[in-house]
Design a protein around this motif. Structure first.
Motif, short mmCIF file in Angstrom:
data_model
loop_
_atom_site.label_atom_id
_atom_site.label_comp_id
_atom_site.label_asym_id
_atom_site.label_seq_id
_atom_site.Cartn_x
_atom_site.Cartn_y
_atom_site.Cartn_z
N VAL A 109 12.51 116.06 -8.43
CA VAL A 109 11.91 117.10 -7.70
C VAL A 109 10.45 116.73 -7.14
N SER A 110 9.65 116.49 -8.20
CA SER A 110 8.13 116.31 -7.75
C SER A 110 7.88 114.65 -7.32
N MET A 111 8.90 113.85 -7.61
CA MET A 111 8.56 112.28 -6.90
C MET A 111 9.24 111.58 -6.19
N GLU A 112 10.65 112.28 -5.69
CA GLU A 112 11.29 111.83 -4.73
C GLU A 112 11.67 112.86 -3.68
N LYS A 113 10.76 113.71 -3.19
CA LYS A 113 10.98 114.63 -2.06
C LYS A 113 11.08 113.86 -0.74
N ASN A 114 10.48 112.78 -0.51
CA ASN A 114 10.26 112.15 0.66
C ASN A 114 11.76 111.11 0.74
N VAL A 115 12.08 110.70 -0.36
CA VAL A 115 13.45 110.04 -0.28
C VAL A 115 14.47 110.93 0.09
N HIS A 116 14.58 112.16 -0.48
CA HIS A 116 15.28 113.21 -0.16
C HIS A 116 15.27 113.56 1.29
N HIS A 117 14.08 113.83 1.68
CA HIS A 117 13.92 113.97 3.11
C HIS A 117 14.63 112.87 4.05
N PHE A 118 14.09 111.64 3.66
CA PHE A 118 14.81 110.38 4.42
C PHE A 118 16.58 110.47 4.44
N HIS A 119 16.86 110.79 3.36
CA HIS A 119 18.39 110.95 3.23
C HIS A 119 19.08 112.11 4.15
N GLN A 120 18.36 113.19 3.96
CA GLN A 120 18.78 114.31 4.99
C GLN A 120 18.95 113.90 6.44
N LEU A 121 17.56 113.25 7.02
CA LEU A 121 17.51 112.80 8.21
C LEU A 121 18.64 111.93 8.61
N LEU A 122 18.70 110.89 7.88
CA LEU A 122 19.81 109.77 7.96
C LEU A 122 21.10 110.20 8.03
N PHE A 123 21.62 111.11 7.17
CA PHE A 123 23.05 111.47 7.26
C PHE A 123 23.27 112.77 8.18
N GLU A 124 22.32 113.56 8.50
CA GLU A 124 22.25 114.26 9.60
C GLU A 124 22.78 113.64 10.95
N ARG A 125 22.27 112.49 11.09
CA ARG A 125 22.43 111.64 12.21
C ARG A 125 23.95 110.92 12.09
N LEU A 126 24.29 110.65 11.09
CA LEU A 126 25.64 109.89 10.96
C LEU A 126 26.62 110.69 11.11
N GLN A 127 26.56 111.78 10.37
CA GLN A 127 27.71 112.81 10.40
C GLN A 127 27.84 113.53 11.72
N ALA A 128 26.47 113.77 12.52
CA ALA A 128 26.91 114.30 13.70
C ALA A 128 27.67 113.44 14.85
N GLU A 129 27.75 112.31 14.36
CA GLU A 129 28.47 111.39 15.11
C GLU A 129 29.89 111.19 14.98
N ASP A 130 30.48 111.81 13.76
CA ASP A 130 31.94 112.07 13.30
C ASP A 130 32.64 112.90 14.29
#
Length: 362
Positions: free
Chosen positions: A341-362
């Protein structure tokens, strides 16, 4: 493709499954929704500053080979357009040049520097000609810190992506950055492009992977911030290390900032140091091969020593750990992990943006 969900609550979220980084289908299906819709580096503005300049480039070499062209007219205005002739599809400009018109070397079709059709031999008898389809398609061209960016099909306004960076460090002489070719190079990483981004997006690994960098920054003071389409990591300098002279009124006034590490979704890093900028462009080639282009830019009247920030050493350390992760993901025992939670919030943010794009295309 399997449905992958990244929970918005980082305390509950799981990282992407190993299959995302190892399956060819995921790699292929990421091209259009992730890369065609986002802003990509095109060229340095200094390359096209002279009137009548024509600069050809590919949108994303090795991934999306869309031939594009930046032209600067006699007034100094630059535009980005298709570099493909609207007659029979030949690439119009093969190398940088200066000319008053864009001429096709196949059958003589001619365009103005704004991409509009001008003339074509032996077409007098063609009906309903020319039409809108005979002009070269234009793409948005935007500028930040002396760098030019474009997108084939932008889904987000350029200002919305880059404004948080300008708002935070606009006091720097960003438009005076000068390219340093001798300190720029391209690395080959035998791993998925998103793994390279994952690694960049957290400083969690610094004490374990980067001894020189760990000796230069105060790890306990390292901090993260997220914005809609970019995020930031800030490193604080230890005693004796270089840091920015930050003016009063800045959000970081009084801090000894060693570096501002900005990530722009989905594949760009803009690392600002007291000496200048290291622009890192992550270029996917295939699911287990990535090119990472390092471009160095120096601020005026600032001593430049590429060894100060040990960029090459740090990069090789990152390559080794990312390639090791790629091997691990190909095994049968790992599927999904969890986030700090304290160290990987930017990784989590990247993955959210990434899969929002990918799943929107399904």
């Amino acid at each position: 493709m399997e449905k992958i969900t990244i929970d918005k609550d980082i305390r509950k979220a799981q990282t992407p499954p190993a299959s995302f980084y190892t399956d060819q289908v995921w790699f292929d299906n990421s091209k259009e929704p992730v890369f065609e819709t986002t802003w990509q580096y095109a060229a340095d503005a200094s390359e096209v500053v002279e009137p009548l300049t024509q600069l050809p480039f590919s949108y994303m070499p090795d991934l999306i080979e869309e031939p594009l062209l930046i032209c600067t007219d006699k007034s100094g205005a630059s535009r980005c357009m298709s570099n493909v002739c609207t007659h029979r599809g030949k690439v119009l400009v093969e190398e940088k040049r200066k000319n008053r018109t864009i001429n096709c070397g196949y059958h003589g079709r001619c365009f103005r520097l704004d991409g509009s059709f001008k003339s074509m031999p032996c077409f007098d008898e063609v009906e309903n000609f020319p039409t809108e389809a005979d002009h070269l398609k234009e793409f948005q061209l935007e500028k930040f810190a002396g760098l030019l960016f474009t997108s084939i099909n932008p889904k987000i306004a350029f200002k919305e992506v880059f404004h948080p960076i300008l708002d935070r460090i606009g006091w720097l002489p960003l438009d005076q950055l000068k390219y340093v070719e001798s300190s720029s190079k391209t690395y080959t990483v035998n791993a998925h492009w998103a793994l390279y981004c994952d690694n960049y997006l957290e400083g969690f690994h610094i004490p374990f992977v980067h001894p020189a960098l760990n000796d230069a920054i105060e790890f306990d003071e390292y901090f993260y911030e997220t914005y809609p389409y970019c995020n930031l990591q800030v490193g604080i300098a230890k005693e004796g290390e270089p840091y920015f002279d930050i003016p009063e009124g800045s959000a970081d006034y009084g801090k000894k900032v060693y570096a501002y590490y900005y990530f722009v979704f989905p594949n760009m890093m803009l690392n600002f140091y007291p000496w200048g900028l290291s622009l890192n462009i992550v270029r996917p080639v295939d699911k287990e091969k990535t090119l990472v282009e390092f471009r160095s830019y120096k601020f005026p009247d600032v001593a430049f020593n590429p060894e100060v920030n040990a960029l090459d050493e740090t990069e090789l350390e990152d390559e080794a750990v990312v390639e090791s992760v790629q091997k691990g993901l190909k095994g049968k025992t790992y599927n999904r992990g969890r986030y700090s939670v304290s160290m990987e919030k930017n990784v989590h943010h990247f993955h959210q943006l990434l899969f929002e794009r990918l799943q929107a295309e399904d």
